[in-house]
Motif scaffolding. Structure first.
Motif, PDB file in Angstrom:
ATOM      1  N   THR A   6      22.464  42.297  37.498  1.00  0.00           N
ATOM      2  CA  THR A   6      22.582  40.866  37.274  1.00  0.00           C
ATOM      3  C   THR A   6      23.024  40.675  35.832  1.00  0.00           C
ATOM      4  O   THR A   6      22.365  41.152  34.912  1.00  0.00           O
ATOM      5  N   SER A   7      24.145  40.012  35.676  1.00  0.00           N
ATOM      6  CA  SER A   7      24.653  39.702  34.337  1.00  0.00           C
ATOM      7  C   SER A   7      24.418  38.224  34.075  1.00  0.00           C
ATOM      8  O   SER A   7      24.671  37.385  34.939  1.00  0.00           O
ATOM      9  N   THR A   8      23.936  37.919  32.881  1.00  0.00           N
ATOM     10  CA  THR A   8      23.736  36.526  32.482  1.00  0.00           C
ATOM     11  C   THR A   8      24.391  36.316  31.124  1.00  0.00           C
ATOM     12  O   THR A   8      24.521  37.250  30.334  1.00  0.00           O
ATOM     13  N   TRP A   9      24.813  35.081  30.881  1.00  0.00           N
ATOM     14  CA  TRP A   9      25.468  34.779  29.614  1.00  0.00           C
ATOM     15  C   TRP A   9      25.229  33.331  29.230  1.00  0.00           C
ATOM     16  O   TRP A   9      24.876  32.498  30.058  1.00  0.00           O
ATOM     17  N   GLN A  10      25.441  33.077  27.965  1.00  0.00           N
ATOM     18  CA  GLN A  10      25.317  31.727  27.431  1.00  0.00           C
ATOM     19  C   GLN A  10      26.582  30.941  27.772  1.00  0.00           C
ATOM     20  O   GLN A  10      27.674  31.513  27.824  1.00  0.00           O
ATOM     21  N   PRO A  11      26.459  29.636  27.994  1.00  0.00           N
ATOM     22  CA  PRO A  11      27.637  28.829  28.339  1.00  0.00           C
ATOM     23  C   PRO A  11      28.799  28.982  27.361  1.00  0.00           C
ATOM     24  O   PRO A  11      29.966  28.995  27.771  1.00  0.00           O
ATOM     25  N   GLU A  12      28.499  29.147  26.089  1.00  0.00           N
ATOM     26  CA  GLU A  12      29.577  29.271  25.104  1.00  0.00           C
ATOM     27  C   GLU A  12      30.367  30.573  25.251  1.00  0.00           C
ATOM     28  O   GLU A  12      31.449  30.714  24.678  1.00  0.00           O
ATOM     29  N   ASN A  13      29.837  31.539  26.014  1.00  0.00           N
ATOM     30  CA  ASN A  13      30.540  32.806  26.246  1.00  0.00           C
ATOM     31  C   ASN A  13      31.299  32.830  27.570  1.00  0.00           C
ATOM     32  O   ASN A  13      31.864  33.861  27.943  1.00  0.00           O
ATOM     33  N   GLU A  16      34.956  34.140  27.540  1.00  0.00           N
ATOM     34  CA  GLU A  16      35.002  35.581  27.275  1.00  0.00           C
ATOM     35  C   GLU A  16      34.600  36.378  28.506  1.00  0.00           C
ATOM     36  O   GLU A  16      35.194  37.414  28.800  1.00  0.00           O
ATOM     37  N   VAL A  17      33.593  35.909  29.226  1.00  0.00           N
ATOM     38  CA  VAL A  17      33.152  36.585  30.442  1.00  0.00           C
ATOM     39  C   VAL A  17      34.258  36.537  31.496  1.00  0.00           C
ATOM     40  O   VAL A  17      34.562  37.547  32.148  1.00  0.00           O
ATOM     41  N   ILE A  18      34.890  35.394  31.653  1.00  0.00           N
ATOM     42  CA  ILE A  18      36.010  35.272  32.604  1.00  0.00           C
ATOM     43  C   ILE A  18      37.127  36.244  32.231  1.00  0.00           C
ATOM     44  O   ILE A  18      37.686  36.922  33.103  1.00  0.00           O
ATOM     45  N   ASP A  19      37.421  36.355  30.952  1.00  0.00           N
ATOM     46  CA  ASP A  19      38.448  37.296  30.499  1.00  0.00           C
ATOM     47  C   ASP A  19      38.071  38.736  30.846  1.00  0.00           C
ATOM     48  O   ASP A  19      38.921  39.529  31.264  1.00  0.00           O
ATOM     49  N   GLY A  41      26.581  28.602  37.727  1.00  0.00           N
ATOM     50  CA  GLY A  41      26.989  29.082  36.410  1.00  0.00           C
ATOM     51  C   GLY A  41      26.033  30.047  35.747  1.00  0.00           C
ATOM     52  O   GLY A  41      24.839  30.065  36.016  1.00  0.00           O
ATOM     53  N   GLY A  42      26.592  30.906  34.926  1.00  0.00           N
ATOM     54  CA  GLY A  42      25.810  31.759  34.040  1.00  0.00           C
ATOM     55  C   GLY A  42      25.258  33.037  34.618  1.00  0.00           C
ATOM     56  O   GLY A  42      24.567  33.761  33.912  1.00  0.00           O
ATOM     57  N   ARG A  43      25.563  33.368  35.914  1.00  0.00           N
ATOM     58  CA  ARG A  43      25.057  34.629  36.468  1.00  0.00           C
ATOM     59  C   ARG A  43      26.092  35.249  37.408  1.00  0.00           C
ATOM     60  O   ARG A  43      26.823  34.563  38.098  1.00  0.00           O
ATOM     61  N   TYR A  44      26.073  36.570  37.402  1.00  0.00           N
ATOM     62  CA  TYR A  44      26.967  37.372  38.233  1.00  0.00           C
ATOM     63  C   TYR A  44      26.148  38.535  38.766  1.00  0.00           C
ATOM     64  O   TYR A  44      25.367  39.142  38.033  1.00  0.00           O
ATOM     65  N   PHE A  45      26.325  38.846  40.034  1.00  0.00           N
ATOM     66  CA  PHE A  45      25.592  39.927  40.682  1.00  0.00           C
ATOM     67  C   PHE A  45      26.598  40.933  41.226  1.00  0.00           C
ATOM     68  O   PHE A  45      27.622  40.544  41.788  1.00  0.00           O
ATOM     69  N   ILE A  46      26.302  42.192  41.046  1.00  0.00           N
ATOM     70  CA  ILE A  46      27.207  43.231  41.552  1.00  0.00           C
ATOM     71  C   ILE A  46      26.384  44.389  42.111  1.00  0.00           C
ATOM     72  O   ILE A  46      25.401  44.821  41.515  1.00  0.00           O
ATOM     73  N   PHE A  59      30.830  51.670  32.667  1.00  0.00           N
ATOM     74  CA  PHE A  59      31.002  50.436  33.425  1.00  0.00           C
ATOM     75  C   PHE A  59      30.254  49.270  32.792  1.00  0.00           C
ATOM     76  O   PHE A  59      30.734  48.145  32.784  1.00  0.00           O
ATOM     77  N   ASN A  60      29.086  49.533  32.238  1.00  0.00           N
ATOM     78  CA  ASN A  60      28.228  48.466  31.727  1.00  0.00           C
ATOM     79  C   ASN A  60      28.384  48.169  30.239  1.00  0.00           C
ATOM     80  O   ASN A  60      28.295  47.010  29.835  1.00  0.00           O
ATOM     81  N   LEU A  61      28.606  49.164  29.420  1.00  0.00           N
ATOM     82  CA  LEU A  61      28.636  48.957  27.965  1.00  0.00           C
ATOM     83  C   LEU A  61      29.696  47.979  27.475  1.00  0.00           C
ATOM     84  O   LEU A  61      29.422  47.205  26.546  1.00  0.00           O
ATOM     85  N   PRO A  62      30.898  47.948  28.048  1.00  0.00           N
ATOM     86  CA  PRO A  62      31.900  47.002  27.529  1.00  0.00           C
ATOM     87  C   PRO A  62      31.491  45.531  27.651  1.00  0.00           C
ATOM     88  O   PRO A  62      32.051  44.680  26.972  1.00  0.00           O
ATOM     89  N   TRP A  63      30.519  45.240  28.473  1.00  0.00           N
ATOM     90  CA  TRP A  63      30.069  43.859  28.660  1.00  0.00           C
ATOM     91  C   TRP A  63      29.001  43.447  27.659  1.00  0.00           C
ATOM     92  O   TRP A  63      28.673  42.268  27.545  1.00  0.00           O
ATOM     93  N   SER A  64      28.448  44.384  26.930  1.00  0.00           N
ATOM     94  CA  SER A  64      27.278  44.097  26.090  1.00  0.00           C
ATOM     95  C   SER A  64      27.562  43.115  24.961  1.00  0.00           C
ATOM     96  O   SER A  64      26.632  42.566  24.377  1.00  0.00           O
ATOM     97  N   ASP A  65      28.832  42.860  24.666  1.00  0.00           N
ATOM     98  CA  ASP A  65      29.145  41.912  23.604  1.00  0.00           C
ATOM     99  C   ASP A  65      29.137  40.460  24.080  1.00  0.00           C
ATOM    100  O   ASP A  65      29.081  39.547  23.270  1.00  0.00           O
ATOM    101  N   VAL A  66      29.201  40.226  25.413  1.00  0.00           N
ATOM    102  CA  VAL A  66      29.284  38.852  25.909  1.00  0.00           C
ATOM    103  C   VAL A  66      28.171  38.458  26.870  1.00  0.00           C
ATOM    104  O   VAL A  66      28.017  37.286  27.184  1.00  0.00           O
TER     105      VAL A  66
END
Length: 89
Positions: A6-13, A16-19, A41-46, A59-66
């Motif tokens: 489960t990935s979660t992010w702040q609305p301001e990101n 970047e998450v879409i990119d 909004g704000g969550r993705y499941f894989i 697979f997971n580390l490149p996402w840690s910035d957003v």
């Protein structure tokens, strides 16, 4: 082994998450089974499969910035019941 993340992010990101999603290419050794997006909004499941810890990290580390990723190993409930039943004496 199957993993559910489960990935979660702040609305301001969000942009970047879409990119990141547009560029999503799993490394060798990671097989994506299915993906879902929380339409509120704000969550993705894989759900994906890997036996390779290096591929898991790649697979997971490149996402840690957003976003924050919470991953856990999973199995289908019927398989879990079989496993636990075989352990009963």
């Amino acid at each position: 082994m199957l993993f559910l993340s489960t990935s979660t992010w702040q609305p301001e990101n969000s942009q970047e998450v879409i990119d990141h999603f547009k560029k999503l290419r799993p490394p060798a050794g990671v097989n994506i089974k299915n993906q879902w997006v929380d339409i509120s909004g704000g969550r993705y499941f894989i759900l994906y499969e890997t036996e390779d810890s290096k591929a898991f990290a790649e697979f997971n580390l490149p996402w840690s910035d957003v976003c924050f990723i919470d991953s856990c190993p999973v199995m289908e409930s019927t398989e879990f019941v079989k496993l636990m039943s075989s352990r009963e004496g």
